[in-house]
Enzyme design. Structure first.
Site, PDB file in Angstrom:
ATOM      1  CD  GLU A 122      -9.449   4.021  -0.145  1.00 41.74           C
ATOM      2  OE1 GLU A 122      -8.413   4.613   0.206  1.00 41.74           O
ATOM      3  OE2 GLU A 122     -10.280   3.570   0.665  1.00 41.74           O
ATOM      4  CG  ASP A 123      -7.916   7.097  -3.136  1.00 41.55           C
ATOM      5  OD1 ASP A 123      -8.037   7.653  -2.044  1.00 41.55           O
ATOM      6  OD2 ASP A 123      -6.919   6.422  -3.443  1.00 41.55           O
ATOM      7  CG  ASP A 126     -10.264   3.928   4.524  1.00 45.14           C
ATOM      8  OD1 ASP A 126     -10.549   3.639   5.702  1.00 45.14           O
ATOM      9  OD2 ASP A 126      -9.101   4.010   4.102  1.00 45.14           O
ATOM     10  CG  ASP A 127     -10.281   8.373   0.605  1.00 37.54           C
ATOM     11  OD1 ASP A 127      -9.119   7.975   0.743  1.00 37.54           O
ATOM     12  OD2 ASP A 127     -11.014   7.999  -0.331  1.00 37.54           O
ATOM     13  CG  ASN A 172      -0.128   8.567   2.886  1.00 33.17           C
ATOM     14  OD1 ASN A 172       0.968   8.412   3.387  1.00 33.17           O
ATOM     15  ND2 ASN A 172      -1.243   8.159   3.462  1.00 33.17           N
ATOM     16  NE  ARG A 223      -9.265  12.436  -2.396  1.00 31.08           N
ATOM     17  CZ  ARG A 223      -8.395  11.932  -1.519  1.00 31.08           C
ATOM     18  NH1 ARG A 223      -7.166  12.429  -1.414  1.00 31.08           N
ATOM     19  NH2 ARG A 223      -8.739  10.901  -0.763  1.00 31.08           N
ATOM     20  CE  LYS A 267      -8.071   1.552   2.378  1.00 32.54           C
ATOM     21  NZ  LYS A 267      -7.371   2.823   2.551  1.00 32.54           N
ATOM     22  CG  ASN A 297      -1.406   2.940   6.939  1.00 32.92           C
ATOM     23  OD1 ASN A 297      -2.486   2.529   6.541  1.00 32.92           O
ATOM     24  ND2 ASN A 297      -0.334   2.980   6.175  1.00 32.92           N
ATOM     25  CE1 TYR A 318      -4.146   1.270  -0.452  1.00 33.94           C
ATOM     26  CE2 TYR A 318      -3.655   2.639   1.439  1.00 33.94           C
ATOM     27  CZ  TYR A 318      -4.444   2.338   0.353  1.00 33.94           C
ATOM     28  OH  TYR A 318      -5.538   3.109   0.072  1.00 33.94           O
TER      29      TYR A 318
END
Length: 635
Positions: A309-310, A332-333, A474, A219, A237, A519, A166
């Site tokens: 995610e993202d 999750d973000d 990150n 993103r 993930k 994390n 990751y």
């Protein structure tokens, strides 16, 4: 050839299934006599929708909860299947008896290895590579060959392997995904598949899917819009779902929604693997996402977890609010990052001897991560007895236009930012905000490398005996400051945590600091494990705060003595079990668990559902039958 027992979309058990080598394990056939069940008949807490459901909306491939087996029938497997299928392959660990009875004797070298010897070989092999991207390619190749060995290797070497599987290496892998792509590890659903999303989901060879990680690639980490190349994120993930949370790999499905990309370098790249078009927005995008969520429920059931995610900021909050009370989903973000950051803040209180409500918190950034953390901080402060408005006043947020204040002349405010707007004159820079607000906590989540300058860090040291500095962005190149910069500019008094890993730091006095890495992997594997074990149907923010509190409790006094606000990475699997236990117990206490009856021993129940990285027997069990049956004399 048609079958009388089939409706459209059903699988007849008489039809021989051809297993894809990309499958984790073959799926059991769907039932022939499937009947539609009204959406409201499934136990859930969701908003009711107007109008009538059509037949296709009521139809389900799964009703209720299935068992937690591996989904692998033994009746149709050949010896070569055991060598080719990554979920069955043991490499040279097949015993001589297994090789002979499976008909693969001679296809492997004569030596029989233990899994421990194979793990050691993996360590020697990966250490030969200096380039992190080559290490990533090696690990993905291992996952394609031998699932159990991959997860055993990662689980045994979490601290070394997690930055490769990751962040930060997965970011580089996404940028180069057209180069590193080898074989299918998930589903690509494009805007051109609109109207046929369910048909695409049916092409995935597993039907017992419990967890989906989905991205639209807009993103990716701090790297921007990578389009279809963002597939590396769901793959990575879900690999951690299994390695760190024990969720069975055949129950995990990575998905990328490809609606194009606005990054011109991607469109111009001859190795780009996605649609060569500008990103689709508006009603077509929304209709595709709505269809996707309905198709997931139809195919995998109402309690299939969908982790977003993202996604870009404009869509992330909107989709979370749209789906959170209707489906089993979280972002999750927004929520995972919030939980792990708040866990670190709660652990820091043991060093500063304060309540969370006693702090003034300044955020560099007001995107998904920052706003998610801020909202969970407000929830935690309210739990301490602080009124909501007072809690919000203790949080100052800085975006690209400066401090978020009421009626800001530069504008740029949305409903989420306005909740944290200060009643203050506009302030343009982060340094000025720090001077005005005099915060005790400084959190960076805007992917602006070096945003925490030495001047700002020294101000934090002047205002506080123990300033709390979180550089959460990150990958490493986007971190607001390094651990060394945080310590050296605060006379070694900073309480530091980061999103990317940093090496140990030795102070001028000789004290050793081990910077904690905030994390999300501390949170999402255990959270998902608990959700799946309890059969939770919608995920409210109290589960996120509970996960944060559970993680903070795990941090030991020894961890804090070394300046770490998080447990050592090698403990992360145990952390996942403890978080899952809290989630499951809370689900039953609040009536949100659909798995019945409630287990007598929650932790034992959770561990019983978890994936084992050890090899199982390659042969089905053999057992004697009584030899006392009547005999027929043959004349």
């Amino acid at each position: 050839m048609s079958c009388p027992c089939r409706k459209q979309g059903d699988q007849c058990p008489a039809v021989v299934q051809i297993r894809s080598e990309s499958a984790m394990s073959p799926a059991p056939p769907a039932h022939c006599n499937k009947t539609g069940v009204p959406f409201s008949a499934v136990k859930q807490s969701q908003a009711t929708s107007g109008g009538k459901c059509t037949y296709s909306e009521m139809e389900r491939d799964r009703i209720g909860l299935w068992g937690s087996g591996d989904g692998q029938p033994t009746s149709g497997l050949s010896g070569l299947d055991h060598l080719k299928h990554p979920g069955l392959n043991k490499g040279m660990a097949f015993t001589i008896e297994e090789r002979q009875l499976l008909g693969i004797h001679g296809l492997l070298p004569p030596r029989v290895k233990t899994q421990e010897e194979q793990v050691e070989l993996c360590k020697l092999s990966i250490d030969r590579y200096e380039n992190p991207l080559n290490k990533y390619i090696y690990l993905m190749g291992l996952l394609d060959r031998n699932e159990h060995l991959f997860y055993r290797f990662v689980a045994d070497n979490v601290a070394e392997m997690m930055p490769i599987v990751y962040t930060p290496t997965v970011g580089l892998a996404c940028q180069k995904f057209g180069l590193v792509y080898r074989r299918p590890r998930g589903l690509f659903i494009t805007i051109h598949d609109k109207g046929h999303v369910y048909d695409v989901l049916k092409n995935w060879p597993e039907t017992d899917v419990r967890a989906i990680v989905v991205t639209d690639g807009e993103r990716i980490l701090g790297l921007g819009d990578l389009g279809a190349c963002g597939m590396g994120i769901p793959v990575g993930k879900l690999a951690l779902y299994t390695a760190l949370g024990g969720i069975k790999p055949h129950q995990c499905l990575p998905i990328t929604i490809d609606v194009g990309t606005n990054t011109q370098s991607m469109l111009d790249d001859p190795l780009y693997i996605g649609l060569r078009q500008r990103r689709v927005r508006g009603p077509d995008y929304d209709e595709l996402l709505d269809e996707f969520m309905r198709a997931v429920v139809r195919r995998y059931g109402q309690n299939c977890l969908v982790q977003f995610e993202d996604f870009g900021n404009a869509n992330a909050f909107r989709l979370l609010e749209k789906y959170r009370n209707k489906y089993c989903t979280f972002n999750d973000d927004i929520q995972g990052t919030a939980a792990v950051a708040v866990a670190g803040l709660l652990a820091s209180l043991r060093l500063t001897q304060k309540r969370l409500s006693d702090n003034v918190i300044v955020f560099q950034g007001a995107g998904e991560a920052a706003l998610g953390i801020a909202e969970l901080c407000v929830m935690a402060m309210k739990g301490e007895g602080t009124p909501e408005q007072e809690a919000r006043c203790r949080i100052w947020m800085v975006d690209s236009k400066g401090l978020i204040v009421k009626n800001r002349p530069e504008g740029g405010l949305n409903v989420h930012k306005e909740r944290f707007a200060q009643d203050h004159a506009p302030v343009r820079t982060l340094a000025e905000v720090v001077e005005v607000a005099r915060p005790s906590v400084l959190i960076g989540a805007a992917a602006i490398g070096g945003a925490f300058t030495p001047e700002i860090l020294r101000k934090m040291a002047n205002f506080n005996e123990k300033p709390v500095i979180f550089a959460l962005s990150n990958p490493t190149s986007k971190a607001e400051c390094t651990a060394e910069e945080a310590y050296s500019n605060t006379d070694d008094r900073a309480i530091f945590a980061s999103g990317s890993p940093f090496p140990e730091y030795r102070s001028k006095s000789g004290a050793l600091f081990r910077p904690g890495q905030g994390n999300n992997s501390y949170i999402f594997p255990g959270l998902a494990l608990g959700i799946i074990c309890a059969g939770i149907l919608d995920i409210s923010d109290d589960f996120m705060l509970l996960a944060a509190e559970a993680l903070a409790e795990i941090v030991s006094d020894d961890d804090l003595a070394y300046g770490s606000l998080y447990p050592p990475l090698h403990m992360i699997k145990d952390c996942s079990v403890k978080i899952a236990k809290k989630i499951v117990e809370h689900a039953y206490n609040t009536g949100k668990a659909s798995v019945q009856p409630q287990p007598l021993d929650t932790e034992e129940f959770i561990r019983a559902q978890m994936y084992s990285v050890e090899y199982g027997a390659a042969l089905p069990p053999a057992y004697p039958w009584p030899d006392n049956q009547p005999r027929v004399a043959i004349i």
